[in-house]
Design an enzyme around this catalytic site. Structure first.
Site, PDB file in Angstrom:
ATOM      1  N   ALA A 173      56.172 -62.644 -65.356  1.00  0.00           N
ATOM      2  CA  ALA A 173      54.748 -62.824 -65.641  1.00  0.00           C
ATOM      3  C   ALA A 173      54.437 -62.068 -66.927  1.00  0.00           C
ATOM      4  O   ALA A 173      54.530 -60.848 -66.970  1.00  0.00           O
ATOM      5  CB  ALA A 173      53.910 -62.284 -64.489  1.00  0.00           C
ATOM      6  N   SER A 233      51.775 -61.082 -69.856  1.00  0.00           N
ATOM      7  CA  SER A 233      50.376 -61.011 -70.279  1.00  0.00           C
ATOM      8  C   SER A 233      50.231 -60.907 -71.785  1.00  0.00           C
ATOM      9  O   SER A 233      49.134 -61.079 -72.318  1.00  0.00           O
ATOM     10  CB  SER A 233      49.717 -59.790 -69.642  1.00  0.00           C
ATOM     11  OG  SER A 233      50.263 -58.599 -70.178  1.00  0.00           O
ATOM     12  N   GLY A 234      51.319 -60.605 -72.480  1.00  0.00           N
ATOM     13  CA  GLY A 234      51.251 -60.370 -73.908  1.00  0.00           C
ATOM     14  C   GLY A 234      51.278 -58.897 -74.269  1.00  0.00           C
ATOM     15  O   GLY A 234      51.384 -58.539 -75.434  1.00  0.00           O
ATOM     16  N   ASP A 248      54.166 -53.860 -71.670  1.00  0.00           N
ATOM     17  CA  ASP A 248      54.845 -53.664 -70.384  1.00  0.00           C
ATOM     18  C   ASP A 248      55.559 -54.930 -69.919  1.00  0.00           C
ATOM     19  O   ASP A 248      56.759 -54.905 -69.612  1.00  0.00           O
ATOM     20  CB  ASP A 248      53.841 -53.198 -69.322  1.00  0.00           C
ATOM     21  CG  ASP A 248      53.254 -51.836 -69.639  1.00  0.00           C
ATOM     22  OD1 ASP A 248      53.984 -51.005 -70.215  1.00  0.00           O
ATOM     23  OD2 ASP A 248      52.071 -51.612 -69.335  1.00  0.00           O
ATOM     24  N   SER A 249      54.837 -56.047 -69.855  1.00  0.00           N
ATOM     25  CA  SER A 249      55.475 -57.280 -69.389  1.00  0.00           C
ATOM     26  C   SER A 249      56.504 -57.781 -70.401  1.00  0.00           C
ATOM     27  O   SER A 249      57.497 -58.417 -70.025  1.00  0.00           O
ATOM     28  CB  SER A 249      54.423 -58.353 -69.108  1.00  0.00           C
ATOM     29  OG  SER A 249      53.665 -58.666 -70.262  1.00  0.00           O
ATOM     30  N   LEU A 287      49.549 -66.968 -67.703  1.00  0.00           N
ATOM     31  CA  LEU A 287      48.380 -67.679 -67.199  1.00  0.00           C
ATOM     32  C   LEU A 287      47.221 -67.443 -68.168  1.00  0.00           C
ATOM     33  O   LEU A 287      46.809 -66.302 -68.377  1.00  0.00           O
ATOM     34  CB  LEU A 287      47.989 -67.190 -65.812  1.00  0.00           C
ATOM     35  CG  LEU A 287      49.030 -67.338 -64.697  1.00  0.00           C
ATOM     36  CD1 LEU A 287      48.470 -66.810 -63.389  1.00  0.00           C
ATOM     37  CD2 LEU A 287      49.466 -68.788 -64.548  1.00  0.00           C
ATOM     38  N   CYS A 342      42.119 -60.542 -58.965  1.00  0.00           N
ATOM     39  CA  CYS A 342      43.035 -61.323 -59.791  1.00  0.00           C
ATOM     40  C   CYS A 342      44.452 -61.261 -59.237  1.00  0.00           C
ATOM     41  O   CYS A 342      45.151 -62.276 -59.156  1.00  0.00           O
ATOM     42  CB  CYS A 342      42.993 -60.807 -61.228  1.00  0.00           C
ATOM     43  SG  CYS A 342      43.973 -61.769 -62.391  1.00  0.00           S
ATOM     44  N   GLY A 363      55.045 -56.408 -64.945  1.00  0.00           N
ATOM     45  CA  GLY A 363      55.037 -55.125 -65.633  1.00  0.00           C
ATOM     46  C   GLY A 363      54.211 -54.059 -64.954  1.00  0.00           C
ATOM     47  O   GLY A 363      53.864 -53.056 -65.586  1.00  0.00           O
ATOM     48  N   CYS A 385      39.288 -57.480 -68.454  1.00  0.00           N
ATOM     49  CA  CYS A 385      39.779 -58.416 -69.464  1.00  0.00           C
ATOM     50  C   CYS A 385      38.721 -59.400 -69.935  1.00  0.00           C
ATOM     51  O   CYS A 385      38.699 -59.772 -71.111  1.00  0.00           O
ATOM     52  CB  CYS A 385      41.010 -59.158 -68.939  1.00  0.00           C
ATOM     53  SG  CYS A 385      40.702 -60.281 -67.563  1.00  0.00           S
TER      54      CYS A 385
END
EC number: 2.8.1.13
Length: 383
Positions: free
Chosen positions: A31, A33-34, A37-38, A57, A125, A149, A221
């Site tokens: 997954a 997120s940009g 961590d991820s 997503l 979420c 992450g 976010c």
């Protein structure tokens, strides 16, 4: 970058994912997120030798978030995730989940504030788009696991996988993941849970990731400027209805406010009611009458809380329990009345009066370092 320059060997990287067979035979969905961590999780997955697929997503309007760093799942963050995938040579897909995110998270956020509650959209979420939907996608892709992450640890106990706090207490995100189901935990992997953030950034630099120094996301976010009240008022104009600020003990009207959406339980600043003999805090919110109830700090103390829609992860131990009732709060000793889990309601009794327990927040229950479950705070009883 040559493999010899990397501090983690392929075997060490694979060990962070607890794979069911040799890494080169596995597929890991990450997954993305940009954020850094991820991106590091994706880099570690690729380093392990497994096949990697990144999924992002898109949760809210791309155009509104363009140019905004650290937003998570929109705008430049999607571009950053794609660039990491391109650099490391694995497939990356973006799925439009804006409609589901708005319905399950943003609309609920607005409704909670309008009702005088203090919502936590990050948990909503995780319970919805992030875990439920990504879990299904990863399964459909035939992945051996879904990696994220988050700074938590998945540790194998006597009864199976357990959810534990991260080793770095400053980064621990276990509070936000209490609703993880046992089925999800069996499939999820959290390779950063045993690492400090400084090391994660070092790994990002080793891999040459362009977002190695990218700031962490700080705000909700979908609230780009931190002004959540503006977002709620735009969605629920009635939340901006002015009303009275009333002393919870005396019933005296002390002033007026511009709308209940501007206040949460425990708040002190922004009341604009000077001339009082002692500092006053928000004690409660009467959304129907548009009243904000205030009182001295001692009135914030509660003896117990009603916790609804509870989830349990693994067996409930015969050991002392603690609970966090806010994301930044320290765990405090508690006792449970009722059966935790399966959506049932329990009563959380504090060994000592606890301050600032707000309906709408989550109560997350721990046994030592292990998360045993939690639920939503529905109501409280004063000490």
């Amino acid at each position: 970058m040559p493999a010899a320059q990397l501090s983690l060997s392929p075997a060490e990287a694979a060990g962070l994912f607890d794979l069911p067979r040799p890494a080169e035979q596995c597929r890991i969905v990450v997954a993305m997120s940009g954020g850094v961590d991820s991106s590091v999780v994706a880099a570690l997955a690729a380093r392990s030798g497994a096949e990697v697929i990144g999924i992002t997503l898109q949760l809210y309007d791309y155009g509104a978030a363009t140019g905004r760093k650290g937003a998570c799942c929109a705008g430049d963050d999607i571009r950053d995730a794609r660039e990491v995938a391109d650099r490391l040579g694995f497939a990356h897909y973006v799925h439009d989940h804006e409609s589901a995110f708005r319905e399950e998270v943003v609309e609920q956020f607005a409704d909670d504030y309008l009702a005088g509650r203090t919502p936590i959209p990050c948990i909503r979420c995780n319970m919805g788009p992030k875990f439920t939907d990504l879990f299904a996608m990863a399964r459909e892709l035939g992945a051996d696991c879904l990696a994220t992450g988050h700074y938590v640890q998945r540790i194998i106990g006597l009864a199976g996988p357990e959810l534990h706090r991260a080793t770095d207490p400053a980064r621990d995100q276990s509070y936000f993941l209490y609703a993880t189901t046992e089925e999800q935990l069996d499939y999820l992997r959290f390779p950063l849970g045993g690492l400090p953030k400084a090391q994660v950034r070092e790994i990002a630099e080793e891999f040459g990731l362009r977002n190695a120094a990218k700031p962490d996301s700080q705000d909700i976010c979908f609230v780009p400027d931190g002004d959540y009240a503006k977002i709620v008022k735009a969605m629920r104009p009635e939340g901006g209805r002015p009303g009275a600020i009333v002393h919870a003990e005396t019933g005296e009207e002390l002033g007026t406010h511009p709308g209940v959406i501007h206040y949460t339980v425990g708040q002190r600043r922004g009341l604009d009611i000077g001339g009082q003999p002692e500092p006053l805090y928000v004690m409660g919110i009467d959304a129907d009458e548009a009243r904000v109830l205030v009182g001295p700090r001692r009135m914030l103390a509660v003896a117990s809380a009603e916790v609804i829609e509870t989830n349990r992860i693994g067996p409930l131990p015969d050991a002392p329990l603690t609970a966090k009732v806010r994301s930044m709060a320290k765990p405090v000793p508690v006792r449970l009345d009722g059966a935790l889990g399966d959506g049932k309601t329990v009563t959380l009794r504090f060994d000592q009066p606890e301050l600032g327990v707000s309906p709408g927040q989550a109560a997350v229950i721990y046994a030592g370092e292990r998360v045993v479950g939690g639920g939503w705070i529905e109501d409280t009883d004063k000490a």
